[in-house]
Scaffold this active site. Sequence first.
Site, PDB file in Angstrom:
ATOM      1  N   HIS A  81       0.834  -1.197   0.000  1.00 29.02           N
ATOM      2  CA  HIS A  81       0.000   0.000   0.000  1.00 29.02           C
ATOM      3  C   HIS A  81       0.876   1.256   0.000  1.00 29.02           C
ATOM      4  O   HIS A  81       1.711   1.436   0.884  1.00 29.02           O
ATOM      5  CB  HIS A  81      -0.888   0.033   1.237  1.00 29.02           C
ATOM      6  CG  HIS A  81      -1.831  -1.127   1.344  1.00 29.02           C
ATOM      7  ND1 HIS A  81      -2.753  -1.234   2.352  1.00 29.02           N
ATOM      8  CD2 HIS A  81      -1.998  -2.231   0.576  1.00 29.02           C
ATOM      9  CE1 HIS A  81      -3.445  -2.347   2.199  1.00 29.02           C
ATOM     10  NE2 HIS A  81      -2.993  -2.970   1.123  1.00 29.02           N
ATOM     11  N   TYR A 118      -9.004   6.270   2.658  1.00 33.18           N
ATOM     12  CA  TYR A 118      -9.328   5.338   1.590  1.00 33.18           C
ATOM     13  C   TYR A 118      -9.792   6.117   0.371  1.00 33.18           C
ATOM     14  O   TYR A 118     -10.770   5.781  -0.254  1.00 33.18           O
ATOM     15  CB  TYR A 118     -10.423   4.358   2.022  1.00 33.18           C
ATOM     16  CG  TYR A 118      -9.918   3.212   2.844  1.00 33.18           C
ATOM     17  CD1 TYR A 118     -10.142   3.180   4.208  1.00 33.18           C
ATOM     18  CD2 TYR A 118      -9.218   2.176   2.264  1.00 33.18           C
ATOM     19  CE1 TYR A 118      -9.668   2.124   4.974  1.00 33.18           C
ATOM     20  CE2 TYR A 118      -8.755   1.119   3.029  1.00 33.18           C
ATOM     21  CZ  TYR A 118      -8.985   1.109   4.374  1.00 33.18           C
ATOM     22  OH  TYR A 118      -8.523   0.060   5.114  1.00 33.18           O
ATOM     23  N   ASP A 176      -8.477   1.165  -4.119  1.00 33.63           N
ATOM     24  CA  ASP A 176      -9.639   0.723  -3.348  1.00 33.63           C
ATOM     25  C   ASP A 176     -10.609   1.885  -3.188  1.00 33.63           C
ATOM     26  O   ASP A 176     -10.325   2.852  -2.485  1.00 33.63           O
ATOM     27  CB  ASP A 176      -9.160   0.233  -1.970  1.00 33.63           C
ATOM     28  CG  ASP A 176     -10.289  -0.344  -1.121  1.00 33.63           C
ATOM     29  OD1 ASP A 176     -11.429  -0.423  -1.617  1.00 33.63           O
ATOM     30  OD2 ASP A 176     -10.018  -0.714   0.033  1.00 33.63           O
ATOM     31  N   HIS A 190     -13.447   1.437  -1.779  1.00 33.30           N
ATOM     32  CA  HIS A 190     -13.973   1.126  -0.442  1.00 33.30           C
ATOM     33  C   HIS A 190     -15.447   1.491  -0.311  1.00 33.30           C
ATOM     34  O   HIS A 190     -15.920   1.865   0.761  1.00 33.30           O
ATOM     35  CB  HIS A 190     -13.149   1.817   0.642  1.00 33.30           C
ATOM     36  CG  HIS A 190     -12.911   0.955   1.845  1.00 33.30           C
ATOM     37  ND1 HIS A 190     -13.733   0.947   2.942  1.00 33.30           N
ATOM     38  CD2 HIS A 190     -11.942   0.051   2.115  1.00 33.30           C
ATOM     39  CE1 HIS A 190     -13.284   0.093   3.843  1.00 33.30           C
ATOM     40  NE2 HIS A 190     -12.192  -0.469   3.359  1.00 33.30           N
ATOM     41  N   GLU A 216     -10.863  -2.015  -6.463  1.00 30.59           N
ATOM     42  CA  GLU A 216     -11.467  -2.812  -5.390  1.00 30.59           C
ATOM     43  C   GLU A 216     -12.734  -2.157  -4.837  1.00 30.59           C
ATOM     44  O   GLU A 216     -12.794  -0.935  -4.677  1.00 30.59           O
ATOM     45  CB  GLU A 216     -10.439  -2.973  -4.263  1.00 30.59           C
ATOM     46  CG  GLU A 216     -10.936  -3.758  -3.075  1.00 30.59           C
ATOM     47  CD  GLU A 216      -9.893  -3.804  -1.972  1.00 30.59           C
ATOM     48  OE1 GLU A 216     -10.285  -4.107  -0.829  1.00 30.59           O
ATOM     49  OE2 GLU A 216      -8.710  -3.525  -2.241  1.00 30.59           O
ATOM     50  N   GLU A 257     -14.592  -8.226   0.174  1.00 27.02           N
ATOM     51  CA  GLU A 257     -13.975  -8.066   1.493  1.00 27.02           C
ATOM     52  C   GLU A 257     -14.981  -8.189   2.630  1.00 27.02           C
ATOM     53  O   GLU A 257     -14.663  -8.709   3.699  1.00 27.02           O
ATOM     54  CB  GLU A 257     -13.289  -6.703   1.537  1.00 27.02           C
ATOM     55  CG  GLU A 257     -12.633  -6.336   2.850  1.00 27.02           C
ATOM     56  CD  GLU A 257     -11.910  -5.014   2.765  1.00 27.02           C
ATOM     57  OE1 GLU A 257     -11.935  -4.262   3.749  1.00 27.02           O
ATOM     58  OE2 GLU A 257     -11.301  -4.723   1.706  1.00 27.02           O
ATOM     59  N   ARG A 259     -12.365 -11.411  -3.289  1.00 22.13           N
ATOM     60  CA  ARG A 259     -11.534 -10.717  -2.308  1.00 22.13           C
ATOM     61  C   ARG A 259     -11.986 -10.997  -0.887  1.00 22.13           C
ATOM     62  O   ARG A 259     -11.856 -10.166  -0.001  1.00 22.13           O
ATOM     63  CB  ARG A 259     -11.660  -9.217  -2.644  1.00 22.13           C
ATOM     64  CG  ARG A 259     -10.950  -8.297  -1.728  1.00 22.13           C
ATOM     65  CD  ARG A 259      -9.815  -7.579  -2.408  1.00 22.13           C
ATOM     66  NE  ARG A 259      -9.208  -6.644  -1.478  1.00 22.13           N
ATOM     67  CZ  ARG A 259      -8.221  -6.960  -0.685  1.00 22.13           C
ATOM     68  NH1 ARG A 259      -7.673  -8.157  -0.727  1.00 22.13           N
ATOM     69  NH2 ARG A 259      -7.738  -6.066   0.158  1.00 22.13           N
ATOM     70  N   HIS A 318      -8.423 -11.118   1.284  1.00 25.44           N
ATOM     71  CA  HIS A 318      -8.203  -9.964   2.153  1.00 25.44           C
ATOM     72  C   HIS A 318      -7.096 -10.309   3.152  1.00 25.44           C
ATOM     73  O   HIS A 318      -7.177 -11.322   3.839  1.00 25.44           O
ATOM     74  CB  HIS A 318      -9.506  -9.639   2.881  1.00 25.44           C
ATOM     75  CG  HIS A 318      -9.522  -8.325   3.579  1.00 25.44           C
ATOM     76  ND1 HIS A 318     -10.113  -8.147   4.814  1.00 25.44           N
ATOM     77  CD2 HIS A 318      -9.046  -7.121   3.222  1.00 25.44           C
ATOM     78  CE1 HIS A 318     -10.001  -6.889   5.187  1.00 25.44           C
ATOM     79  NE2 HIS A 318      -9.357  -6.241   4.239  1.00 25.44           N
ATOM     80  N   ASP A 371      -5.492  -6.657  10.401  1.00 27.70           N
ATOM     81  CA  ASP A 371      -6.412  -7.347  11.312  1.00 27.70           C
ATOM     82  C   ASP A 371      -6.743  -8.752  10.811  1.00 27.70           C
ATOM     83  O   ASP A 371      -7.889  -9.193  10.810  1.00 27.70           O
ATOM     84  CB  ASP A 371      -7.667  -6.514  11.597  1.00 27.70           C
ATOM     85  CG  ASP A 371      -8.368  -6.012  10.358  1.00 27.70           C
ATOM     86  OD1 ASP A 371      -7.812  -6.167   9.257  1.00 27.70           O
ATOM     87  OD2 ASP A 371      -9.467  -5.441  10.486  1.00 27.70           O
ATOM     88  N   GLU A 390      -2.310  -9.486  -0.434  1.00 27.33           N
ATOM     89  CA  GLU A 390      -1.813  -8.316   0.283  1.00 27.33           C
ATOM     90  C   GLU A 390      -0.539  -8.667   1.035  1.00 27.33           C
ATOM     91  O   GLU A 390      -0.474  -9.695   1.715  1.00 27.33           O
ATOM     92  CB  GLU A 390      -2.856  -7.809   1.279  1.00 27.33           C
ATOM     93  CG  GLU A 390      -3.930  -6.948   0.670  1.00 27.33           C
ATOM     94  CD  GLU A 390      -4.824  -6.315   1.716  1.00 27.33           C
ATOM     95  OE1 GLU A 390      -4.515  -5.200   2.189  1.00 27.33           O
ATOM     96  OE2 GLU A 390      -5.846  -6.940   2.059  1.00 27.33           O
TER      97      GLU A 390
END
Length: 391
Positions: free
Chosen positions: A113, A144, A197, A199, A223, A249, A270, A299, A303, A326
């Site tokens: 990223h 984002y 992304d 998002h 994305e 996601e 994803r 994804h 986290d 990723e």
Amino acid sequence: PQNRIRLVVVKVETSEPGLYGLGCATFNQRPLVVKTAVDEYLDPFCRGRDADNIEDLWQTAYTSSYWRNGPVLNNALSGLDQALWDIKGKRAGMPVYQLLGGKARFAVDTYTHASGTEIPQVVENVQRFIGEGYRHVRIQLGGYGSPQLSGPGDFAAASFGLAGDTRMDPGPYCRAIPRLFAAVREKCGEAVHLLHDIHERVPPMDAVRLCKDVEPYRPFFIEDPFSPEDIGWFRRLRPQTSVPLAMGELFNSPHEWTGLITERLIDFIRVHISQIGGLTPARKLAALAETFQVRSAWHGPGDVSPVGHAANAHLDLAIPNFGIQEAVRFTDATREVFPGAPTMRNGFMHINEAPGWGVDLNEEAAKKFPLPEHPGYWHPVRRNDGTNVKP
């Protein structure tokens, strides 16, 4: 330990001394309800059952709640499922990818990223990552999207919301992203693959227009142009652009991805593997996607626990329709808690070749990192008039 994120890992013990497995059940925004689901419901359900019968355990645990396909129970189920695959690999003396048919590639290609508040800063970060060996880079302005996405709001002054609520104006964002792509292409050339992304944070028609606007810069994928509630818009988007599309996601259920795949409306699936219930459903999803030339892009943010990243990588190594993964760079503290976690070299993710996932858990080291005081929910992002924006 990974930036104070609330990781949830399930340990499944067997009647064979010393034989146990680990599975990722991380739901960063609701970790304690996943813990309750595991301790109070899955634990008593699984006691006395045969750990070798992964498919039967998954199917019976999946239906044991009657209502299903929610993120809490799916993450709990993933913790069980991934731990059972870890046990299976240890019993066989093989890494899990061998149980899936062996390697289809030597390592897992990744993207990283590159973000910044201004376009030159993003360009500089892309150049730095190219120098580190990355061939794929996701480019973002602000949180984002653009500075407007994470800009301060004055909603508390209007007696609406709280002082910490932020504001996003889709207009400046949608105008800035094509300029960002143009600048990166001009400075970094054609060799690097660029991702972005959205998002899901702009109205669907704005997302359609944005995908068309960035098409001349040949993105590797765009994305989440739409939210899961708006996936019907893919039927409108697909005929209007050749930009590759990645989605999933926030998906929990096969009802969300089956139509997108079978109608060839997306190019990359994803999903967050623990969010759909673990490796067992993910490998079936990968097989479905292969039939329709849809590639994987599981994804893999911060986290996801190192156990979950290892699960992603083992599946990536084995499936023919792997797309991209990723990148993740674990802190020293995270590696202390999770010895054997995957490593990054020259833009590729490499796994520990030990049996199972190859990742262990140092429970004493983990005690040094209690959950953060903040419960983990997403703070509101609003339009100028205070309307909530989906994350």
